[in-house]
Design a protein around this motif. Sequence first.
Motif, PDB file in Angstrom:
ATOM      1  N   CYS A 244       0.663  -1.170   0.018  1.00 51.69           N
ATOM      2  CA  CYS A 244       0.137   0.168  -0.067  1.00 51.69           C
ATOM      3  C   CYS A 244       0.826   1.209  -0.047  1.00 51.69           C
ATOM      4  O   CYS A 244       0.475   2.098   0.415  1.00 51.69           O
ATOM      5  N   LYS A 245       1.849   1.091  -0.523  1.00 55.51           N
ATOM      6  CA  LYS A 245       2.961   2.610  -0.463  1.00 55.51           C
ATOM      7  C   LYS A 245       2.369   3.430  -1.643  1.00 55.51           C
ATOM      8  O   LYS A 245       2.004   2.910  -2.769  1.00 55.51           O
ATOM      9  N   SER A 246       2.072   4.692  -1.348  1.00 55.78           N
ATOM     10  CA  SER A 246       1.615   5.499  -2.407  1.00 55.78           C
ATOM     11  C   SER A 246       2.710   5.977  -3.293  1.00 55.78           C
ATOM     12  O   SER A 246       3.859   5.569  -3.218  1.00 55.78           O
ATOM     13  N   LYS A 247       2.192   6.628  -4.562  1.00 56.92           N
ATOM     14  CA  LYS A 247       2.977   6.842  -5.379  1.00 56.92           C
ATOM     15  C   LYS A 247       3.578   8.257  -5.206  1.00 56.92           C
ATOM     16  O   LYS A 247       4.685   8.679  -5.586  1.00 56.92           O
ATOM     17  N   PHE A 248       3.006   8.712  -4.187  1.00 57.58           N
ATOM     18  CA  PHE A 248       3.559  10.317  -3.934  1.00 57.58           C
ATOM     19  C   PHE A 248       4.676   9.959  -3.140  1.00 57.58           C
ATOM     20  O   PHE A 248       4.695   9.404  -1.924  1.00 57.58           O
ATOM     21  N   SER A 249       5.647  10.641  -3.212  1.00 57.99           N
ATOM     22  CA  SER A 249       6.974  10.522  -2.408  1.00 57.99           C
ATOM     23  C   SER A 249       7.266  11.611  -1.489  1.00 57.99           C
ATOM     24  O   SER A 249       8.311  11.572  -0.736  1.00 57.99           O
ATOM     25  N   GLY A 250       6.511  12.622  -1.405  1.00 54.87           N
ATOM     26  CA  GLY A 250       6.487  13.765  -0.617  1.00 54.87           C
ATOM     27  C   GLY A 250       7.369  14.935  -1.133  1.00 54.87           C
ATOM     28  O   GLY A 250       7.907  15.940  -0.320  1.00 54.87           O
ATOM     29  N   GLU A 251       7.807  14.764  -2.283  1.00 50.55           N
ATOM     30  CA  GLU A 251       8.651  15.821  -2.858  1.00 50.55           C
ATOM     31  C   GLU A 251       8.104  16.005  -4.022  1.00 50.55           C
ATOM     32  O   GLU A 251       7.439  15.443  -4.751  1.00 50.55           O
ATOM     33  N   GLY A 252       8.419  17.128  -4.726  1.00 49.73           N
ATOM     34  CA  GLY A 252       7.608  17.850  -5.904  1.00 49.73           C
ATOM     35  C   GLY A 252       8.284  19.128  -6.317  1.00 49.73           C
ATOM     36  O   GLY A 252       9.305  19.625  -5.555  1.00 49.73           O
ATOM     37  N   ASN A 253       7.739  19.428  -7.363  1.00 49.02           N
ATOM     38  CA  ASN A 253       8.209  21.002  -7.679  1.00 49.02           C
ATOM     39  C   ASN A 253       7.147  21.786  -7.814  1.00 49.02           C
ATOM     40  O   ASN A 253       5.878  21.434  -7.789  1.00 49.02           O
ATOM     41  N   SER A 254       7.390  23.244  -7.723  1.00 54.70           N
ATOM     42  CA  SER A 254       6.343  24.237  -7.487  1.00 54.70           C
ATOM     43  C   SER A 254       5.731  24.332  -8.999  1.00 54.70           C
ATOM     44  O   SER A 254       6.536  24.026  -9.981  1.00 54.70           O
ATOM     45  N   LEU A 255       4.522  24.553  -9.101  1.00 52.22           N
ATOM     46  CA  LEU A 255       3.768  24.651 -10.275  1.00 52.22           C
ATOM     47  C   LEU A 255       4.538  25.651 -11.301  1.00 52.22           C
ATOM     48  O   LEU A 255       4.715  26.894 -10.675  1.00 52.22           O
ATOM     49  N   GLY A 256       4.761  25.438 -12.485  1.00 48.87           N
ATOM     50  CA  GLY A 256       5.556  26.427 -13.333  1.00 48.87           C
ATOM     51  C   GLY A 256       6.880  26.544 -13.470  1.00 48.87           C
ATOM     52  O   GLY A 256       7.605  27.022 -14.481  1.00 48.87           O
TER      53      GLY A 256
ATOM     54  N   GLU B  22       9.384  38.809 -12.973  1.00 49.94           N
ATOM     55  CA  GLU B  22      10.397  39.002 -14.327  1.00 49.94           C
ATOM     56  C   GLU B  22      11.070  37.603 -14.666  1.00 49.94           C
ATOM     57  O   GLU B  22      10.952  37.579 -15.966  1.00 49.94           O
ATOM     58  N   GLU B  23      11.569  36.823 -13.563  1.00 49.48           N
ATOM     59  CA  GLU B  23      12.275  35.818 -14.118  1.00 49.48           C
ATOM     60  C   GLU B  23      11.219  34.727 -15.008  1.00 49.48           C
ATOM     61  O   GLU B  23      11.433  34.220 -15.781  1.00 49.48           O
ATOM     62  N   ALA B  24      10.061  34.593 -14.230  1.00 50.84           N
ATOM     63  CA  ALA B  24       9.068  33.763 -14.594  1.00 50.84           C
ATOM     64  C   ALA B  24       8.584  34.233 -15.806  1.00 50.84           C
ATOM     65  O   ALA B  24       8.422  33.332 -17.001  1.00 50.84           O
TER      66      ALA B  24
ATOM     67  N   GLN C 160      11.369  33.110 -18.511  1.00 55.90           N
ATOM     68  CA  GLN C 160      11.456  31.724 -18.684  1.00 55.90           C
ATOM     69  C   GLN C 160      10.240  31.276 -19.614  1.00 55.90           C
ATOM     70  O   GLN C 160      10.544  30.410 -20.587  1.00 55.90           O
ATOM     71  N   ARG C 161       9.113  31.837 -19.521  1.00 54.81           N
ATOM     72  CA  ARG C 161       8.024  31.579 -20.417  1.00 54.81           C
ATOM     73  C   ARG C 161       8.258  32.140 -21.823  1.00 54.81           C
ATOM     74  O   ARG C 161       8.082  31.237 -22.724  1.00 54.81           O
ATOM     75  N   LEU C 162       8.791  33.206 -21.962  1.00 56.09           N
ATOM     76  CA  LEU C 162       9.269  33.418 -23.147  1.00 56.09           C
ATOM     77  C   LEU C 162      10.370  32.729 -23.880  1.00 56.09           C
ATOM     78  O   LEU C 162      10.163  32.491 -25.231  1.00 56.09           O
ATOM     79  N   ALA C 163      11.193  32.265 -23.184  1.00 49.91           N
ATOM     80  CA  ALA C 163      12.352  31.410 -23.668  1.00 49.91           C
ATOM     81  C   ALA C 163      11.763  30.082 -24.297  1.00 49.91           C
ATOM     82  O   ALA C 163      12.119  29.521 -25.090  1.00 49.91           O
ATOM     83  N   ARG C 164      10.614  30.013 -23.632  1.00 49.76           N
ATOM     84  CA  ARG C 164      10.054  28.455 -24.045  1.00 49.76           C
ATOM     85  C   ARG C 164       9.188  28.653 -25.425  1.00 49.76           C
ATOM     86  O   ARG C 164       9.232  27.755 -26.003  1.00 49.76           O
ATOM     87  N   PHE C 165       8.805  29.949 -25.624  1.00 47.91           N
ATOM     88  CA  PHE C 165       8.165  30.125 -26.886  1.00 47.91           C
ATOM     89  C   PHE C 165       9.114  30.589 -27.870  1.00 47.91           C
ATOM     90  O   PHE C 165       8.812  30.852 -28.988  1.00 47.91           O
ATOM     91  N   GLY C 166      10.452  30.761 -27.608  1.00 48.31           N
ATOM     92  CA  GLY C 166      11.372  31.327 -28.524  1.00 48.31           C
ATOM     93  C   GLY C 166      11.567  32.638 -28.633  1.00 48.31           C
ATOM     94  O   GLY C 166      12.393  33.148 -29.793  1.00 48.31           O
ATOM     95  N   ALA C 167      10.755  33.439 -27.958  1.00 49.62           N
ATOM     96  CA  ALA C 167      11.059  34.870 -27.947  1.00 49.62           C
ATOM     97  C   ALA C 167      12.168  35.352 -27.097  1.00 49.62           C
ATOM     98  O   ALA C 167      12.289  34.747 -26.111  1.00 49.62           O
ATOM     99  N   ALA C 168      12.757  36.260 -27.377  1.00 48.11           N
ATOM    100  CA  ALA C 168      13.952  36.859 -26.442  1.00 48.11           C
ATOM    101  C   ALA C 168      13.278  37.686 -25.488  1.00 48.11           C
ATOM    102  O   ALA C 168      12.417  38.677 -25.600  1.00 48.11           O
ATOM    103  N   ALA C 169      13.660  37.363 -24.162  1.00 45.51           N
ATOM    104  CA  ALA C 169      13.016  38.110 -23.169  1.00 45.51           C
ATOM    105  C   ALA C 169      13.684  39.643 -22.982  1.00 45.51           C
ATOM    106  O   ALA C 169      12.791  40.337 -22.774  1.00 45.51           O
TER     107      ALA C 169
END
Length: 141
Positions: free
Chosen positions: A77-89, A99-101, A104-113
Amino acid sequence: PCKASKPQLEALASEFVADPTIDLHCGIVYEHVLGEDIQNYRVRAFPTYILFAGSSEVGRVEGVSFEKIKSLVGEHCKSKFSGEGNSLGSGSGGVLSPEEARAQRLARFGAAAAAAPTPAAAAEDSKPEKKEVKDEEMKDA
């Protein structure tokens, strides 16, 4: 033995439910409720603890043995949840400034920040133009 062990069983079930690393739902079914189905579940001793995964039996403990129950639950009965994770986004678990976020979003879309307007420039652009309005005297009609 069933009635005498019930408070300990309920306490153990509460521990399992409170532990986020254990994926388990507990319930008690009494023999008079099972009726003839007691044969289908092959209950030969009282109490009998049966662990199901979905509708399939994955283990059982006959007689009062909380250590065996703990072992059975720990194994299945061990859960798949490990207790660790990432912040959304962010993906990194770190906290980004707005500004950093954005960069980062613009970089994902190929635009220059750097090509994007800064928050201060964007605020300037969004302000309405000021028009100078002269006061006029009202005339009697």
